[in-house]
Design a protein around this motif. Structure first.
Motif, mmCIF file in Angstrom:
data_model
loop_
_atom_site.group_PDB
_atom_site.id
_atom_site.type_symbol
_atom_site.label_atom_id
_atom_site.label_comp_id
_atom_site.label_asym_id
_atom_site.label_seq_id
_atom_site.Cartn_x
_atom_site.Cartn_y
_atom_site.Cartn_z
ATOM 1 N N ILE A 146 18.110 19.043 -25.773
ATOM 2 C CA ILE A 146 18.713 18.714 -24.633
ATOM 3 C C ILE A 146 17.654 17.903 -23.542
ATOM 4 C CG2 ILE A 146 20.162 20.573 -24.504
ATOM 5 C CD1 ILE A 146 18.238 22.216 -22.677
ATOM 6 N N LYS A 147 18.082 17.340 -22.661
ATOM 7 C CA LYS A 147 17.264 16.528 -21.767
ATOM 8 C C LYS A 147 16.998 17.461 -20.581
ATOM 9 C CE LYS A 147 16.457 12.182 -23.044
ATOM 10 N NZ LYS A 147 14.910 11.509 -23.144
ATOM 11 N N LYS A 148 15.562 17.525 -20.069
ATOM 12 C CA LYS A 148 15.356 18.083 -19.135
ATOM 13 C C LYS A 148 14.534 17.117 -18.307
ATOM 14 C CE LYS A 148 15.023 23.042 -19.818
ATOM 15 N NZ LYS A 148 14.528 24.076 -19.451
ATOM 16 N N GLY A 149 15.315 16.168 -17.277
ATOM 17 C CA GLY A 149 14.687 14.990 -16.963
ATOM 18 C C GLY A 149 14.668 13.820 -17.927
ATOM 19 N N GLU A 150 13.532 13.649 -18.061
ATOM 20 C CA GLU A 150 12.882 12.757 -18.968
ATOM 21 C C GLU A 150 12.310 13.236 -20.363
ATOM 22 O OE1 GLU A 150 13.540 9.382 -19.176
ATOM 23 O OE2 GLU A 150 14.484 9.681 -17.477
ATOM 24 N N TYR A 151 12.230 14.797 -20.204
ATOM 25 C CA TYR A 151 11.694 15.488 -21.411
ATOM 26 C C TYR A 151 12.637 16.016 -22.313
ATOM 27 C CZ TYR A 151 8.728 18.991 -23.255
ATOM 28 O OH TYR A 151 7.998 20.020 -24.484
ATOM 29 N N ASP A 152 12.317 15.605 -23.583
ATOM 30 C CA ASP A 152 13.282 16.235 -24.709
ATOM 31 C C ASP A 152 12.781 17.464 -25.269
ATOM 32 O OD1 ASP A 152 14.716 13.682 -25.174
ATOM 33 O OD2 ASP A 152 13.147 12.944 -26.375
ATOM 34 N N TYR A 153 13.830 18.474 -24.878
ATOM 35 C CA TYR A 153 13.523 19.811 -25.273
ATOM 36 C C TYR A 153 14.481 20.220 -26.489
ATOM 37 C CZ TYR A 153 12.895 24.811 -23.654
ATOM 38 O OH TYR A 153 12.647 25.812 -23.685
ATOM 39 N N VAL A 196 15.900 23.212 -28.609
ATOM 40 C CA VAL A 196 16.489 24.784 -28.405
ATOM 41 C C VAL A 196 16.172 25.533 -29.774
ATOM 42 C CG1 VAL A 196 18.093 26.434 -27.474
ATOM 43 C CG2 VAL A 196 17.925 24.186 -26.326
ATOM 44 N N ASP A 226 12.934 29.953 -27.657
ATOM 45 C CA ASP A 226 13.813 30.090 -26.685
ATOM 46 C C ASP A 226 14.626 31.482 -26.875
ATOM 47 O OD1 ASP A 226 13.802 27.354 -24.832
ATOM 48 O OD2 ASP A 226 14.160 26.925 -27.173
ATOM 49 N N TYR A 279 8.339 20.160 -17.479
ATOM 50 C CA TYR A 279 9.568 20.123 -16.925
ATOM 51 C C TYR A 279 9.662 21.443 -16.019
ATOM 52 C CZ TYR A 279 9.523 23.603 -20.692
ATOM 53 O OH TYR A 279 9.222 24.624 -21.643
ATOM 54 N N SER A 280 8.708 22.165 -15.670
ATOM 55 C CA SER A 280 8.714 23.123 -14.469
ATOM 56 C C SER A 280 7.248 23.276 -14.065
ATOM 57 C CB SER A 280 9.048 24.413 -15.529
ATOM 58 O OG SER A 280 7.984 24.926 -16.038
#
Length: 192
Positions: free
Chosen positions: A15-22, A24, A29, A101-102
């Motif tokens: 998934i995308k968190k802004g520009e970050y590829d995260y 799962v 997680d 991302y945080s």
């Protein structure tokens, strides 16, 4: 070796968190379902490769907790959790953490000057969390024996080494390419 871990990573949704590829994954997680065999495979390989020796294992909330739990059971080394909640206990150390991302505060309790510790977390990506925790541990004047993550992603381990002098030891390296997780082996003793 690490077949369950590698398969779970290759099957991870991204998934995308802004520009970050995260990605799962159960290891990072707790979803989808975290199978005990996967956690045991990871802990056994950490013990086999890195032979952690310390007074305490330090893990980082939330996703370092299950790795520290299994590792503690396998080694007999007790663990403490770097928490996201302030308790106000004597000796508590606040840590400001920034990742890709945080951003937020972490709190260290139950660690004292001179403790020999192993730091364990699920993944190093940007290095932000480990940088903050390692700097705080340096201020407490503990003996950090090892810094171990299950997964190395991105440039975080390099950043941590350059900024703190600590080498991050990981079991596998991953990258997200075209929305899929690519997994590379890290040979025992082959990191750094």
């Amino acid at each position: 070796m690490l077949d369950k871990l590698k398969e779970s990573l290759r099957n991870s949704p991204v998934i995308k968190k802004g520009e970050y590829d995260y990605f799962v994954n159960p290891v990072t997680d707790g979803i989808p379902l975290t199978e005990p065999e996967l956690l045991e495979e990871v802990a056994e390989e950490i013990v086999r490769r890195f032979r952690p020796e310390a007074d305490k294992i330090i893990c980082i909330e939330a996703m370092g907790i299950h790795h520290a739990t299994v590792l503690s059971l396998k080694t007999g080394i007790p663990f403490v959790v770097v928490r996201k909640r302030r308790y106000g206990l004597p000796g508590e150390v606040a840590v400001h953490q920034m990742t890709g991302y945080s951003e937020g505060e972490l709190y260290i309790n139950g660690v004292e000057e001179g403790d020999r510790v192993v730091v364990i977390d699920d993944v190093v990506s940007t290095g932000g969390t480990l940088l903050a925790v390692l700097e705080a541990l340096r201020e407490i004047d503990v003996d950090v024996r090892d810094v171990i993550t299950v997964i190395d992603k991105g440039e975080g381990s390099r950043v941590v080494r350059e900024r703190t002098g600590f080498s991050v030891k990981s079991l596998v390296k991953v990258d997200v390419i075209d929305g899929r997780v690519k997994v590379e082996d890290i040979p025992a003793g082959g990191q750094d």
